[in-house]
Design a protein around this motif. Structure first.
Motif, PDB file in Angstrom:
ATOM      1  N   VAL A   1      -3.629  25.413 -15.234  1.00 24.84           N
ATOM      2  CA  VAL A   1      -2.565  24.639 -14.607  1.00 24.84           C
ATOM      3  C   VAL A   1      -2.974  23.172 -14.460  1.00 24.84           C
ATOM      4  CG1 VAL A   1      -1.072  24.482 -12.556  1.00 24.84           C
ATOM      5  CG2 VAL A   1      -1.813  26.701 -13.387  1.00 24.84           C
TER       6      VAL A   1
ATOM      7  N   HIS B   1       9.566  33.408 -12.941  1.00 26.59           N
ATOM      8  CA  HIS B   1       9.870  32.202 -13.707  1.00 26.59           C
ATOM      9  C   HIS B   1      11.027  32.402 -14.678  1.00 26.59           C
ATOM     10  CE1 HIS B   1       7.895  33.952 -17.254  1.00 26.59           C
ATOM     11  NE2 HIS B   1       6.984  34.390 -16.422  1.00 26.59           N
TER      12      HIS B   1
ATOM     13  N   ASN C   1       4.427  26.097 -13.054  1.00 25.38           N
ATOM     14  CA  ASN C   1       4.091  24.683 -13.136  1.00 25.38           C
ATOM     15  C   ASN C   1       5.006  23.954 -14.117  1.00 25.38           C
ATOM     16  OD1 ASN C   1       2.443  22.320 -12.670  1.00 25.38           O
ATOM     17  ND2 ASN C   1       1.518  22.693 -14.672  1.00 25.38           N
ATOM     18  N   LYS C   2       5.282  24.602 -15.250  1.00 27.29           N
ATOM     19  CA  LYS C   2       6.162  23.991 -16.248  1.00 27.29           C
ATOM     20  C   LYS C   2       7.607  23.909 -15.745  1.00 27.29           C
ATOM     21  CE  LYS C   2       3.405  25.539 -20.214  1.00 27.29           C
ATOM     22  NZ  LYS C   2       3.329  26.515 -21.327  1.00 27.29           N
ATOM     23  N   ALA C   3       8.032  24.917 -14.967  1.00 29.28           N
ATOM     24  CA  ALA C   3       9.431  24.981 -14.535  1.00 29.28           C
ATOM     25  C   ALA C   3       9.731  24.048 -13.369  1.00 29.28           C
ATOM     26  CB  ALA C   3       9.793  26.417 -14.159  1.00 29.28           C
TER      27      ALA C   3
ATOM     28  N   ASP D   1       1.086  29.042 -14.795  1.00 29.13           N
ATOM     29  CA  ASP D   1       1.403  28.055 -15.826  1.00 29.13           C
ATOM     30  C   ASP D   1       2.916  27.917 -16.007  1.00 29.13           C
ATOM     31  OD1 ASP D   1       0.672  26.186 -17.826  1.00 29.13           O
ATOM     32  OD2 ASP D   1       0.981  27.688 -19.383  1.00 29.13           O
ATOM     33  N   GLU D   2       3.629  29.044 -15.993  1.00 28.12           N
ATOM     34  CA  GLU D   2       5.085  29.009 -16.158  1.00 28.12           C
ATOM     35  C   GLU D   2       5.770  28.323 -14.971  1.00 28.12           C
ATOM     36  OE1 GLU D   2       6.824  29.752 -18.705  1.00 28.12           O
ATOM     37  OE2 GLU D   2       5.236  30.608 -19.942  1.00 28.12           O
TER      38      GLU D   2
END
Length: 376
Positions: free
Chosen positions: A343, A273, A314-316, A311-312
């Motif tokens: 997530v 990420h 998903n955010k990116a 999580d990273e």
């Protein structure tokens, strides 16, 4: 998977049950102690030589007081009854109002068990909060047994953090074909093999599949996915190494449309990420391919690292579902519980081995039933 967590949750259930019984004033019945039979007294035979008058019978003795319960000697521990052997306590039409102190100790034990089994701290806090909110300060009617109350509360808390899951076959039937699935994830976590396993799973369920060899970055990746696809009889669309992956996957979608293929499975290069250039490339792939599902792949044995990475990602670039590989090597299972909640997306499959059939659809309710199931 889940072996360690399952065993410890059984002990927690016993502890919760014991504390609630105590708060409700219910005493578990002591184990029956078999008393040795007393020999019958022989009736006296009158002697013919005796001329003494008969003696009047003595008044009947008062009934003996009930024997006191055994109390363990100082320093001696009575063996704790296991959940599966303890007597079911029947208390029809009875209610108990639980206070915080009544369940604080088992809640603390539950928190430690979850953390020790790789359940992330925010997810642990959520489960504990659900348990506390469901039990404390409410009139709870105890029906068939106290344990039923404990199990239903635990089941509700675990299902609450795991969500509803995603049935891939049903999803495909309900959406316009071809359904386009893009696989992302960290390098070396089994992403390419997972693409092949999912292709095989879909074939067995009656869907036609084409695979796009979108990992043009890693040496040998195109040959690897093509070898898997050839073994399974799945068509592969590929360009030369170093080509633009967006172009490869665009061509794959066009092939699927032209040949009435049900599902497009798109492999991509593994990336981290924090690699900005690779993440921006992934964003371009999404714009060009327009996937229906973005599936993040990571290892169950990575524990909380998998939770953070998911999580990273998903955010990116966004994530719609998760596949966890090497689940058969993870006795704890905390990552599966944590990823789904952190997530906010369902777990689609668990990888359980090296074979093409070694992939298991993830059903939250089935998992919870396994965690709370009785011993054989």
């Amino acid at each position: 998977m889940f072996d360690s967590l399952k065993k410890k949750l059984q002990n927690i259930r016993t502890r919760f049950t014991s504390n609630i019984e105590e708060a409700a004033g219910i005493e578990p019945e002591p184990p029956a102690v078999e008393q040795p039979a007393l020999p019958e007294a022989a009736e006296p035979t009158p002697s013919p030589a005796s001329s003494s008058p008969p003696v009047a019978p003595e008044p009947a003795a008062a009934p003996a007081a009930p024997a006191a319960r055994e109390v363990p000697a100082a320093g001696e521990k009575r063996e704790a009854p296991t959940f599966f052997n303890r007597l079911k306590v029947l208390v029809k039409d009875r209610e108990v109002l639980l206070q915080e102190k009544d369940i604080e100790e088992p809640l603390m034990e539950l928190e430690m068990v979850l953390l020790e089994n790789d359940v992330a701290l925010p997810v642990t806090d959520e489960i504990i909060a659900r348990m506390r909110g469901d039990l404390v300060g409410q009139h709870r009617k105890i029906g068939a047994s106290v344990d039923d109350l404990v199990v239903s509360t635990l089941r509700s808390a675990l299902c609450g953090v795991l969500g509803d899951g995603l049935d891939l076959s049903q999803y495909i039937r309900e959406h316009e074909r071809p359904v386009k699935i893009l696989f992302t994830g960290v390098n070396g976590t089994g992403k390419t093999t997972t693409v092949a396993k999912v292709g095989h799973y879909l074939q067995k369920n009656g869907f036609s599949v084409v695979i796009g060899a979108g990992d043009t970055f890693r040496a040998g990746a195109i040959e690897q996915i093509r070898t898997h696809a050839d073994r399974l009889g799945i068509k592969t669309i590929q360009h030369q190494a170093g080509a633009d992956p967006s172009a490869v996957l665009f061509d794959t979608v066009q092939y699927a449309k032209a040949h009435n293929i049900d599902v497009v499975l798109a492999d991509t290069a593994g990336r981290f990420h924090n690699r900005a250039n690779l993440m921006s490339q992934l964003e371009k792939i999404r714009r060009v391919m327009k996937p229906d599902l973005v599936v993040y792949v990571d290892e169950a044995v990575a524990g909380n690292d998998a939770v953070i990475r998911a999580d990273e990602f998903n955010k990116a670039v966004g994530t719609d579902a998760v596949v966890l590989t090497k689940a058969d090597m993870d006795p704890k299972g905390g990552a599966a519980i944590s990823v789904a909640h952190t997530v906010g997306k369902p777990i689609l499959f668990l990888g359980t081995g090296q074979g093409y059939d070694d992939i298991m659809p993830f059903s939250p309710r089935v998992v919870v039933d396994e965690l709370l199931g009785d011993e054989a």
